[in-house]
Design an enzyme around this catalytic site. Structure first.
Site, mmCIF file in Angstrom:
data_model
loop_
_atom_site.group_PDB
_atom_site.id
_atom_site.type_symbol
_atom_site.label_atom_id
_atom_site.label_comp_id
_atom_site.label_asym_id
_atom_site.label_seq_id
_atom_site.Cartn_x
_atom_site.Cartn_y
_atom_site.Cartn_z
ATOM 1 N N VAL A 1 -31.003 83.982 38.655
ATOM 2 C CA VAL A 1 -29.675 84.335 39.142
ATOM 3 C C VAL A 1 -29.879 85.244 40.357
ATOM 4 O O VAL A 1 -30.732 86.126 40.323
ATOM 5 C CB VAL A 1 -28.880 85.099 38.054
ATOM 6 C CG1 VAL A 1 -27.524 85.549 38.580
ATOM 7 C CG2 VAL A 1 -28.716 84.239 36.804
ATOM 8 N N CYS A 2 -29.128 85.018 41.423
ATOM 9 C CA CYS A 2 -29.118 85.947 42.563
ATOM 10 C C CYS A 2 -30.527 86.038 43.149
ATOM 11 O O CYS A 2 -31.233 85.023 43.261
ATOM 12 C CB CYS A 2 -28.564 87.297 42.064
ATOM 13 S SG CYS A 2 -28.048 88.476 43.316
ATOM 14 N N THR A 3 -30.990 87.229 43.489
ATOM 15 C CA THR A 3 -32.314 87.376 44.102
ATOM 16 C C THR A 3 -33.457 87.221 43.098
ATOM 17 O O THR A 3 -34.627 87.341 43.484
ATOM 18 C CB THR A 3 -32.442 88.739 44.803
ATOM 19 O OG1 THR A 3 -32.079 89.760 43.872
ATOM 20 C CG2 THR A 3 -31.532 88.813 46.017
ATOM 21 N N GLY A 4 -33.138 86.934 41.852
ATOM 22 C CA GLY A 4 -34.186 86.553 40.900
ATOM 23 C C GLY A 4 -34.944 85.321 41.400
ATOM 24 O O GLY A 4 -36.091 85.079 41.004
ATOM 25 N N THR B 1 -29.567 81.403 46.125
ATOM 26 C CA THR B 1 -29.762 82.842 45.896
ATOM 27 C C THR B 1 -28.541 83.571 46.472
ATOM 28 O O THR B 1 -27.599 82.931 46.967
ATOM 29 C CB THR B 1 -31.076 83.349 46.553
ATOM 30 O OG1 THR B 1 -31.315 84.705 46.126
ATOM 31 C CG2 THR B 1 -31.021 83.322 48.088
#
Lengths: 221, 221
Positions: free
Chosen positions: B100-103, B120
């Site tokens: 999720v996101c910058t993961g 992202t």
């Protein structure tokens, strides 16, 4: 003085009804958020996430805004005098009294929804008159200084609306963009009005028991 | 055997990037969710909520699905060998590798995004080629067994889409209705495409420093 926002947590809360609005309010300028509970011991939620309070009720600073999230544990919390006393006392001195999901019944039993239009989780809407409220039609309701909203995820919409009022629309929009909140649910199943009938029926059966628990708890509150 | 889902947490994660998908996955039938970190000590997030892990990496059971949430701390996590080893090893044996996101940069640096289309957070999209990925256009991306998504709140849409695949569309719809996920953001500001220009510019300035930190961390990863 920074704005002081306090969430009330109790066993069995729905964690996203807390964490959604918390993510929004955490982005407000000059604001301090607190997570308040009876003690500092981590509080079990409806998933494996337990919530470590940042403040015990007794040590919680004055609150400008109090927010009570909902969850299956709300009916038990209604029977807990320490929790109800905190909501009643801190709600009285707060500028804004707010709830997410079935948290409406906690602020309602504390006296804040008398003759107000309010929102709660769809499965509990018909119980709102038991705390003196009328079920409004909107996902986010605003009546005087009391804000309430529909179930769990409505807390994100609700918190952005509140952020726009207590800070500014620009502040709310910045938070929304930082969270990339441009929702695209894969199904049109999030409202009891539109969800497929079999999905709704299955949940209705499950919620029946919980509605009874809530009704019983309100009767003895 | 129940399905085993594990979230990887690290200091500075965005708590809603974890708690949104967790709320969804917690509603799946016959599924166990784990919150895994280096130790069992509560992990600081980007708000006052700290996250108590349920498992230390060393004691985490096998995972069918690994999910790495994003957050400002992701660039520091990239430099942490224990965290990266856990993602690499558990990702290899998992059926689904997700972020999720910058993961995305954590699963990317672990080697899972080579030649994949991925998503992202909007402010970091142009960095995806640094981990061998192409930025896809959708809020939720699905390329082989790898699922990625846009920033923070996209994790809810993403998790519902995954729930439909790994359980059934009916299961995902039940979860969506239980969470009353029928979103109604008060502003049309959640996408970098549509957000008001001043709002976007303010955030762009703030994100510049963080993009640099991510770029540096990826260069030395």
């Amino acid at each position: 003085m920074p704005l002081s926002i306090g969430f009330v947590v109790y066993p069995g809360l729905s964690q996203l009804a807390l964490t959604g609005p918390l993510q929004v309010f955490a982005g407000l300028p000059d604001t301090t958020c607190h997570i308040a509970a009876k003690t500092l011991a981590p509080v079990a939620s409806d998933s494996v996430l337990s919530i470590p309070p940042t403040r015990a009720f007794a040590d919680c600073p004055d609150l400008d805004l109090i927010c009570v999230p909902g969850g299956l544990g709300a009916s038990e919390a209604l029977r807990d005098s320490e929790t109800m006393t905190f909501i009643r006392e801190r709600g009285r001195s707060a500028k804004w009294v707010t709830s997410v999901c079935t948290g409406a019944f906690l602020i309602g039993a504390a006296g804040f929804l008398k003759n107000r239009r309010a929102a709660t989780h769809w499965a509990y809407r018909d119980l709102l008159p038991l705390v003196g409220a009328t079920a409004g039609g909107a996902r986010v309701m605003h009546d005087g200084n009391v804000w309430t909203c529909a179930g769990v995820t409505a807390g994100i919409d609700f918190a952005l609306a509140i952020a726009a009022e207590i800070a500014s629309p620009g502040a709310a929009q910045s938070i929304q963009l930082a969270m990339e909140y441009d929702p695209a649910p894969p199904f049109d199943a999030g409202s009891a009005k539109f969800a497929p009938e079999p999905v709704k029926q299955r949940l209705d059966v499950a919620y029946n028991r919980m509605r009874h628990a809530m009704r019983d708890a309100l009767a003895s509150a």
